[in-house]
Structure formats: C-alpha cells, structure tokens
Design a protein around this motif. Structure first.
Motif, PDB file in Angstrom:
ATOM      1  N   ASP A 202       0.747  -1.153  -0.047  1.00  0.00           N
ATOM      2  CA  ASP A 202      -0.113  -0.228  -0.392  1.00  0.00           C
ATOM      3  C   ASP A 202       1.089   1.082   0.166  1.00  0.00           C
ATOM      4  O   ASP A 202       2.063   1.253   1.031  1.00  0.00           O
ATOM      5  N   LYS A 203       0.489   3.002  -0.883  1.00  0.00           N
ATOM      6  CA  LYS A 203       1.115   3.502  -1.030  1.00  0.00           C
ATOM      7  C   LYS A 203       1.523   4.148   0.903  1.00  0.00           C
ATOM      8  O   LYS A 203       2.271   5.104   0.540  1.00  0.00           O
ATOM      9  N   SER A 204       0.257   4.809   1.563  1.00  0.00           N
ATOM     10  CA  SER A 204       0.622   4.477   2.862  1.00  0.00           C
ATOM     11  C   SER A 204       2.206   4.021   3.489  1.00  0.00           C
ATOM     12  O   SER A 204       2.839   5.056   4.192  1.00  0.00           O
ATOM     13  N   PHE A 205       2.771   2.776   2.965  1.00  0.00           N
ATOM     14  CA  PHE A 205       3.911   2.297   3.339  1.00  0.00           C
ATOM     15  C   PHE A 205       5.375   3.167   2.640  1.00  0.00           C
ATOM     16  O   PHE A 205       6.151   2.716   2.888  1.00  0.00           O
ATOM     17  N   ILE A 206       4.780   3.338   1.433  1.00  0.00           N
ATOM     18  CA  ILE A 206       5.558   3.744   0.080  1.00  0.00           C
ATOM     19  C   ILE A 206       6.186   5.028   0.184  1.00  0.00           C
ATOM     20  O   ILE A 206       7.045   5.630   0.392  1.00  0.00           O
ATOM     21  N   GLU A 207       5.066   5.829   0.598  1.00  0.00           N
ATOM     22  CA  GLU A 207       4.981   7.688   0.732  1.00  0.00           C
ATOM     23  C   GLU A 207       6.674   8.093   1.483  1.00  0.00           C
ATOM     24  O   GLU A 207       7.172   9.297   0.804  1.00  0.00           O
ATOM     25  N   ASN A 208       6.745   7.252   2.785  1.00  0.00           N
ATOM     26  CA  ASN A 208       7.736   7.685   3.478  1.00  0.00           C
ATOM     27  C   ASN A 208       8.861   6.584   3.354  1.00  0.00           C
ATOM     28  O   ASN A 208       9.777   6.864   4.397  1.00  0.00           O
ATOM     29  N   VAL A 209       8.769   6.431   2.412  1.00  0.00           N
ATOM     30  CA  VAL A 209      10.104   5.831   2.668  1.00  0.00           C
ATOM     31  C   VAL A 209      11.721   5.854   2.224  1.00  0.00           C
ATOM     32  O   VAL A 209      12.433   5.463   2.606  1.00  0.00           O
ATOM     33  N   THR A 210      11.581   7.353   2.173  1.00  0.00           N
ATOM     34  CA  THR A 210      13.114   8.044   1.999  1.00  0.00           C
ATOM     35  C   THR A 210      13.413   8.366   3.156  1.00  0.00           C
ATOM     36  O   THR A 210      14.083   8.830   3.779  1.00  0.00           O
ATOM     37  N   MET A 211      12.398   8.398   4.035  1.00  0.00           N
ATOM     38  CA  MET A 211      12.864   9.215   5.310  1.00  0.00           C
ATOM     39  C   MET A 211      12.544   7.655   6.513  1.00  0.00           C
ATOM     40  O   MET A 211      11.992   6.822   6.613  1.00  0.00           O
ATOM     41  N   ALA A 212      13.993   8.128   7.466  1.00  0.00           N
ATOM     42  CA  ALA A 212      13.736   6.612   8.471  1.00  0.00           C
ATOM     43  C   ALA A 212      12.369   6.750   9.261  1.00  0.00           C
ATOM     44  O   ALA A 212      12.596   7.603   9.684  1.00  0.00           O
ATOM     45  N   GLY A 213      12.057   5.355   9.746  1.00  0.00           N
ATOM     46  CA  GLY A 213      10.634   5.780  10.106  1.00  0.00           C
ATOM     47  C   GLY A 213       9.912   4.152  10.345  1.00  0.00           C
ATOM     48  O   GLY A 213      10.727   3.118   9.724  1.00  0.00           O
ATOM     49  N   ARG A 214       8.878   4.357  10.570  1.00  0.00           N
ATOM     50  CA  ARG A 214       8.332   3.395  10.827  1.00  0.00           C
ATOM     51  C   ARG A 214       7.553   2.496   9.247  1.00  0.00           C
ATOM     52  O   ARG A 214       7.765   1.182   9.032  1.00  0.00           O
ATOM     53  N   HIS A 215       7.513   3.641   8.684  1.00  0.00           N
ATOM     54  CA  HIS A 215       6.555   3.028   7.213  1.00  0.00           C
ATOM     55  C   HIS A 215       7.967   2.504   6.557  1.00  0.00           C
ATOM     56  O   HIS A 215       7.700   1.571   5.992  1.00  0.00           O
ATOM     57  N   GLY A 237       1.918   3.638  -5.111  1.00  0.00           N
ATOM     58  CA  GLY A 237       1.908   4.636  -5.283  1.00  0.00           C
ATOM     59  C   GLY A 237       3.286   5.666  -5.065  1.00  0.00           C
ATOM     60  O   GLY A 237       3.322   6.616  -4.436  1.00  0.00           O
ATOM     61  N   VAL A 238       3.993   5.205  -5.811  1.00  0.00           N
ATOM     62  CA  VAL A 238       5.229   6.021  -6.200  1.00  0.00           C
ATOM     63  C   VAL A 238       4.714   7.250  -7.022  1.00  0.00           C
ATOM     64  O   VAL A 238       5.198   7.461  -7.825  1.00  0.00           O
ATOM     65  N   GLU A 239       5.948   8.207  -6.501  1.00  0.00           N
ATOM     66  CA  GLU A 239       5.380   9.587  -6.949  1.00  0.00           C
ATOM     67  C   GLU A 239       7.110  10.765  -7.090  1.00  0.00           C
ATOM     68  O   GLU A 239       6.718  11.530  -7.921  1.00  0.00           O
ATOM     69  N   THR A 240       7.991   9.847  -6.772  1.00  0.00           N
ATOM     70  CA  THR A 240       9.358  10.707  -6.680  1.00  0.00           C
ATOM     71  C   THR A 240      10.266   9.738  -7.095  1.00  0.00           C
ATOM     72  O   THR A 240      10.235   8.334  -7.378  1.00  0.00           O
ATOM     73  N   PRO A 241      11.515  10.371  -8.495  1.00  0.00           N
ATOM     74  CA  PRO A 241      12.298   9.477  -8.226  1.00  0.00           C
ATOM     75  C   PRO A 241      13.345   9.322  -7.107  1.00  0.00           C
ATOM     76  O   PRO A 241      13.824   7.617  -7.091  1.00  0.00           O
ATOM     77  N   GLU A 242      13.123   9.571  -5.935  1.00  0.00           N
ATOM     78  CA  GLU A 242      14.195   9.078  -4.978  1.00  0.00           C
ATOM     79  C   GLU A 242      13.264   8.161  -4.589  1.00  0.00           C
ATOM     80  O   GLU A 242      14.161   7.346  -4.053  1.00  0.00           O
ATOM     81  N   GLN A 243      11.871   7.862  -4.084  1.00  0.00           N
ATOM     82  CA  GLN A 243      10.816   6.981  -3.242  1.00  0.00           C
ATOM     83  C   GLN A 243      11.561   5.148  -4.774  1.00  0.00           C
ATOM     84  O   GLN A 243      11.579   4.837  -4.572  1.00  0.00           O
ATOM     85  N   ALA A 244      11.484   5.593  -5.712  1.00  0.00           N
ATOM     86  CA  ALA A 244      11.355   4.576  -6.917  1.00  0.00           C
ATOM     87  C   ALA A 244      13.614   4.444  -6.637  1.00  0.00           C
ATOM     88  O   ALA A 244      12.959   2.757  -6.474  1.00  0.00           O
ATOM     89  N   ALA A 245      14.139   4.671  -6.275  1.00  0.00           N
ATOM     90  CA  ALA A 245      15.022   4.599  -6.206  1.00  0.00           C
ATOM     91  C   ALA A 245      15.669   3.600  -4.711  1.00  0.00           C
ATOM     92  O   ALA A 245      16.194   2.933  -4.689  1.00  0.00           O
ATOM     93  N   GLU A 246      15.152   4.754  -3.518  1.00  0.00           N
ATOM     94  CA  GLU A 246      14.925   4.057  -2.358  1.00  0.00           C
ATOM     95  C   GLU A 246      14.433   2.286  -2.890  1.00  0.00           C
ATOM     96  O   GLU A 246      15.431   1.340  -1.636  1.00  0.00           O
ATOM     97  N   LEU A 247      13.106   2.650  -2.884  1.00  0.00           N
ATOM     98  CA  LEU A 247      12.938   1.074  -3.608  1.00  0.00           C
ATOM     99  C   LEU A 247      13.405  -0.255  -3.927  1.00  0.00           C
ATOM    100  O   LEU A 247      13.713  -0.719  -3.746  1.00  0.00           O
TER     101      LEU A 247
END
Ligand code: C2E
Ligand code: MG
Ligand code: MG
Ligand code: MG
Length: 276
Positions: A202-215, A237-247
């Motif tokens: 779910d996108k709720s876990f992807i949203e903050n994937v670039t930040m250290a934290g629960r998600h 729900g991948v919205e940014t290149p940073e999220q894509a790279a981290e994933l």
C-alpha cells in the motif's frame, strides 16, 4: 436542561444520518442509471519494472463521469455499488471492457505483458462469478495467464465463498494480487493458504520510504517477506525518483505511481510488446 441539550444533539445527529442515508440512496439510484447510460469508462495505469521503468503490466481503474457532479471517485461509489449489489453488474462490465481493450492491444501488437482488474468482495462471493470470468476470457479471446485479479485482504479474510473463488480463478491460470497489502485485516497466514503471487504494498508505506521511520521499516520487511515467499512485490503510489531509487535499493523490482504514469485512457508509453 441537560436532557434537553442531549435531545437536541440527538436530533442533529439523526438528521445528519438521514442526510447521509439520503445521499447514499441517491447515489445508488444514479449508479444504476449511469450503467444504463454508459457514464463509466476505464483508465489504465502502468506497472513498471525497476530501475529502468519498462511497462510490464497495466491496472484498469474505473471512472464515473456524472453529468452534474463531474467525476465521482471510485472510493466513493464502489462501496455504494457494493452495498446496493450493482457492483456485480458493474464489475462484469469492467471485466469485459478491460478484456476487450487488452484483446485490441494484443491484435495491434502493443499489449503489455499482463493487465490487472480490481475485484471487490461482493463480486468474489457472488455465485457464478468464476464461470462469468471464464466466459468473458473465452468470448474476448484473452489468455487467462494475461489477467491479474486484484483482491484486498479484507475481501478474502473471512474465508468462505470468496476464498473458494480465488482458488478457482487461480485454477484457471489467472494470477492473484493482494491489493493495498498491509492496510486491511492483515494476516501473514493468508499468504500461506491463498494462491497469491503478487503483493501490492500500500502507498501509505511507500510515501515515507525515503525517511527513517516506521513506514520505511514496514516497506523493508514486506519486500523481504515477498522475496522469501517467492512473491512479486509491487510498490504502490510511487511519486518521486527518490522513492523509486530507495525502493530499488531495498529490493523492489515492480512499482506503480504518478512518477511512472498516471491512469490514462491511452496505452502508456514504453510498453514492452508481448513478443518480448
Ligand atoms: P487501488 O486498486 O489500490 O488502485 C490504486 C489507486 O491509487 C488508484 O486510485 C490510483 O489512481 C491511485 N494512484 C496511483 N498512483 C498513485 C500515486 O502515485 N499517488 C497517489 N496518491 N495515488 C495513486 P483510484 O483510481 O481513485 O481508485 C481507488 C480505489 O478504488 C482502488 O484502489 C480500488 O480499490 C477501487 N477501484 C478502482 N477501480 C475499480 C474497479 O474497476 N473495480 C473495483 N472493484 N474497484 C475499483
Ligand atoms: Mg488495485
Ligand atoms: Mg492498490
Ligand atoms: Mg489502494
């Protein structure tokens, strides 16, 4: 005096409830008319392979353009269609329309490898659902292995008819994806018993994937679970290149989101041909 105040609140509360029920009844009736008048259409969103972004599948998403209300969101009208039972007929129209579109792409040699269709709990539990799916595939000439049926955890949590339907669909050669994974009645036990091959995180876990934290921790754990069980995880729900790279760094090889393409009427660019 207190009793009177409470009584007032009580009346206001039930007035709100009546408004809501009226609005829901109106929407329910309008959905019926909308199906007869052809106010629905489908859009398709690419699902890509990381890191290069080749389109490997599309997900069909229903849209309702109401003459006065404009676009009504599916998260608003799908639950109403479920409660009135119209989802059975609407769902059949959605499946047939998506299959016809895929068959047309296939004929033109531009079909993505697979296509996903969302199916709700009520549809799964409907007697004759699996026969209907088989009939539409035969009628449109679409090979069952091209179809992905997306179901939510909640739809299959209770067991019973919905779970039987999932097994039968898989028996036809259709792939099953667990949608919005992690937000419903999550149970890892479902992954042991259901013939699921795709986890849509779910996108709720992807949203903050670039930040250290629960998600981020959950997104990391879920890719490990998926890989360990031999399932394909799709990051939603991948919205940014940073999220894509981290994933990608975490091990995700499939993604979907505005960064790669919004749901659209036309076939997304960079589609891998079915010859590939
Ligand atoms: P879903 O199946 O999880 O679909 C993904 C939703 O995320 C879609 O919303 C899509 O437009 C949205 N999305 C995709 N990429 C992004 C992104 O990068 N950021 C954000 N914020 N959102 C993104 P949509 O189309 O509004 O649909 C909402 C839900 O309604 C779907 O969630 C699904 O549960 C239901 N739905 C949609 N179409 C159908 C259908 O044909 N049949 C059934 N039964 N349900 C449907
Ligand atoms: Mg979906
Ligand atoms: Mg989803
Ligand atoms: Mg969702």
């Amino acid at each position: 005096y207190a009793a009177k105040a409470d009584g007032g609140r009580q009346r206001r509360y039930s007035a709100d409830l009546d408004d809501r029920t009226d609005e829901e009844a109106r929407l329910g009736a309008e959905l019926r008319t909308a199906l007869d008048r052809g106010e629905f259409h489908l859009v398709y969103q690419p699902i890509v392979e990381l890191p290069h972004g080749n389109v490997v599948a599309v997900e069909s998403l229903v849209r309702w353009w109401h003459p006065e209300r404009g676009y009504v969101r599916p998260d608003v009208f799908i639950p109403v269609a479920e409660r009135t039972g119209l989802i059975v007929e609407l769902g059949e129209w959605i499946l047939r329309t998506a299959c016809l579109q895929f068959a047309d792409w296939w004929r033109r040699g531009v079909a993505p490898y697979r296509f996903g269709v969302n199916v709700s709990a009520r549809q799964l539990a409907e007697p004759g659902f699996v026969d209907m799916v088989a009939a539409i595939l035969a009628e449109t000439g679409v090979h069952p292995a091209r179809l992905i049926v997306e179901v939510t955890e909640t739809a299959v949590f209770g067991g019973g008819a919905a779970v039987r339907a999932v097994h039968e669909l898989n028996g036809l050669g259709i792939e099953i994806a667990l949608d919005d994974f992690g937000t419903g009645h999550s149970s890892l036990g479902l992954l042991q018993t259901l013939p699921v091959s795709i986890l849509k995180v779910d996108k709720s876990f992807i949203e903050n994937v670039t930040m250290a934290g629960r998600h981020a921790v959950i997104a990391t754990s879920l890719i490990q679970v998926a890989n360990g069980l031999g399932l394909v995880a799709v990051a939603e729900g991948v919205e940014t290149p940073e999220q894509a790279a981290e994933l990608y760094r975490l091990g995700y090889r499939r993604a979907q989101g505005y960064h790669f393409g919004r749901p659209a009427m036309a076939l997304p660019a960079r589609t891998e041909s079915h010859a590939a």
